[in-house]
Design an enzyme around this catalytic site. Structure first.
Site, mmCIF file in Angstrom:
data_model
loop_
_atom_site.group_PDB
_atom_site.id
_atom_site.type_symbol
_atom_site.label_atom_id
_atom_site.label_comp_id
_atom_site.label_asym_id
_atom_site.label_seq_id
_atom_site.Cartn_x
_atom_site.Cartn_y
_atom_site.Cartn_z
ATOM 1 N N SER A 15 0.767 -1.294 0.011
ATOM 2 C CA SER A 15 -0.168 -0.039 -0.166
ATOM 3 C C SER A 15 0.911 1.306 -0.037
ATOM 4 O O SER A 15 0.359 2.279 -0.464
ATOM 5 C CB SER A 15 -0.906 0.143 1.174
ATOM 6 N N GLY A 47 -5.526 -0.575 5.944
ATOM 7 C CA GLY A 47 -5.812 -1.085 7.191
ATOM 8 C C GLY A 47 -7.332 -0.615 7.484
ATOM 9 O O GLY A 47 -7.850 -1.353 8.457
ATOM 10 N N CYS A 78 2.786 -6.997 2.048
ATOM 11 C CA CYS A 78 1.894 -6.237 2.672
ATOM 12 C C CYS A 78 1.001 -7.291 3.496
ATOM 13 O O CYS A 78 0.366 -8.052 2.826
ATOM 14 C CB CYS A 78 0.951 -5.193 1.809
ATOM 15 N N ASN A 79 1.010 -7.438 4.905
ATOM 16 C CA ASN A 79 0.251 -8.257 5.666
ATOM 17 C C ASN A 79 -1.121 -8.266 5.357
ATOM 18 O O ASN A 79 -1.829 -9.123 5.260
ATOM 19 C CB ASN A 79 0.578 -8.014 7.065
ATOM 20 N N THR A 80 -1.852 -6.989 5.325
ATOM 21 C CA THR A 80 -3.389 -6.654 5.153
ATOM 22 C C THR A 80 -3.491 -7.339 4.052
ATOM 23 O O THR A 80 -4.512 -8.041 3.685
ATOM 24 C CB THR A 80 -3.647 -5.302 5.398
ATOM 25 N N CYS A 192 2.951 -5.878 10.073
ATOM 26 C CA CYS A 192 2.777 -5.022 9.089
ATOM 27 C C CYS A 192 4.165 -4.699 8.758
ATOM 28 O O CYS A 192 4.994 -4.285 9.275
ATOM 29 C CB CYS A 192 1.966 -3.786 9.753
ATOM 30 N N THR A 193 4.321 -4.622 7.268
ATOM 31 C CA THR A 193 5.667 -4.346 6.833
ATOM 32 C C THR A 193 6.167 -3.016 7.124
ATOM 33 O O THR A 193 7.738 -2.593 6.886
ATOM 34 C CB THR A 193 5.715 -4.505 5.235
#
Length: 268
Positions: A15, A47, A78-80, A192-193
Site C-alpha cells: 500500500s 488497514g 503487505c500483511n493486510t 505490518c511491513t
C-alpha cells in the site's frame, strides 16, 4: 513454461513504503535482481478498508502491473493485502506469488513467558487467518493483538526524514501492554511491513526485554528459493518505483528510495 529472461523483474507490491522492509533483505540475497516496487498510494491506508474492497482492488491492480512490467515473480509485501487477497491474486494471475504472513510461528518458539503480542493494522488483526495461525502454532500460548493505524503514517513520515510523533509509539505499546497479561509479553510480532521501519522507536517503547520479530528475512529466503537457478543480470540495474496517483500523497523524493536500489519513479 520457459525460464524468465535475466531482465525479468521481481515485483514488490504494498500500500505504501512498508514493503521496503522486505526489499532490503531480498537485495542482500539477490543483489543484481531487477526490481519494480509498486506502492498503492491512492489506496493507502489498507488497514481501514473492508475485506471486500481489498479483495477486489488488489488483484485488479496487480493484474495491471503484471501486464505492464512482466515480472518473473510477485511479492505482496503487505500483511493486510496478503491475509485478505492472497488467494484471489493467486487465482487471477499465472505466476508465482509470495505473500506476507504474521510471524506467529517463530514468536511461539521464542517466547518464554507464553504471552505474545501481535501489532498490525486494524484489518490484519481482525482476520480469521490470524486466529488460524495462533491455533496452529501458538496453542497453549496467549496471543494479544492490537491494530495501530498511526504506525503506518509514522513509518511513511520516518522514511521521508520527518519526526515520528512519540505519542503514536506510546499508543501502540499501550495497546498491547494494557490488555490482560500484556505486562508479560516478551515477543512482539510486527505484523505490518511498515512497522520494522520504526523498530528502534518500538524497541525503546517496549523495552530491551521484549523481542521484536517480523517475517522479512523469511520472505527474502522464499523469493531466493523460488528463483533458484534462474538467470540474473551480471550487474545490478537501478530499480523502478511505481505509485498509484494520489492528490493528497505525492511520491517521496527519489533520495528516500535510492538506498534500496531504486533509480526512477513512475505513476500509474
Amino acid at each position: 513454461m520457459h525460464p524468465p529472461a535475466p531482465d525479468a523483474p521481481i515485483l514488490f507490491f504494498d500500500s505504501g513504503l512498508g514493503g521496503l522492509s522486505v526489499l532490503g533483505p531480498t537485495r542482500a540475497l539477490l543483489p543484481t535482481a531487477p526490481i519494480v516496487y509498486a506502492a498503492d498510494y491512492a489506496g493507502l491506508p489498507y488497514g481501514r478498508k473492508s475485506n471486500e474492497e481489498l479483495a477486489a482492488r488488489v488483484p485488479a491492480l496487480l493484474g495491471r502491473l503484471v501486464e505492464r512490467y512482466q515480472p518473473r515473480l510477485a511479492v505482496i509485501a503487505c500483511n493486510t493485502a496478503s491475509t485478505i487477497a492472497l488467494g484471489h491474486v493467486r487465482a487471477a494471475l499465472d505466476l508465482p506469488i509470495v505473500g506476507t504472513v504474521p510471524a506467529i510461528k517463530p514468536a511461539a518458539e521464542m517466547t518464554k513467558s507464553g504471552v505474545i503480542g501481535v501489532l498490525g493494522t486494524e484489518a490484519t488483526v481482525r482476520q480469521p487467518y490470524v486466529d488460524d495461525l495462533s491455533a496452529r502454532f501458538a496453542g497453549g500460548k496467549t496471543v494479544l493483538r492490537h491494530g495501530s493505524p498511526g504506525l503506518v503514517t509514522g513509518a511513511e513520515a520516518r522514511l521521508r526524514g520527518e519526526t515520528v510523533d512519540p505519542e503514536v509509539i506510546a499508543r501502540a505499546v499501550a495497546g498491547l501492554r494494557d490488555q490482560p497479561r500484556g505486562d508479560a509479553i516478551d515477543v512482539v510480532v510486527l505484523a505490518c511491513t511498515h512497522f520494522p521501519l520504526l523498530k528502534d522507536e518500538l524497541q525503546a517503547g517496549f523495552g530491551r526485554g521484549v523481542a521484536l520479530i517480523d517475517g522479512a528475512e523469511g520472505i527474502a529466503r522464499r523469493i531466493a528459493h523460488l528463483t533458484d537457478g534462474q538467470a540474473w543480470p551480471a550487474i545490478a540495474v537501478p530499480g523502478i518505483a511505481v505509485f498509484t496517483r494520489s492528490d493528497e500523497r505525492p511520491p517521496p523524493p527519489l533520495a528516500v528510495l535510492a538506498p534500496y536500489g531504486i533509480g526512477s519513479i513512475e505513476t500509474v
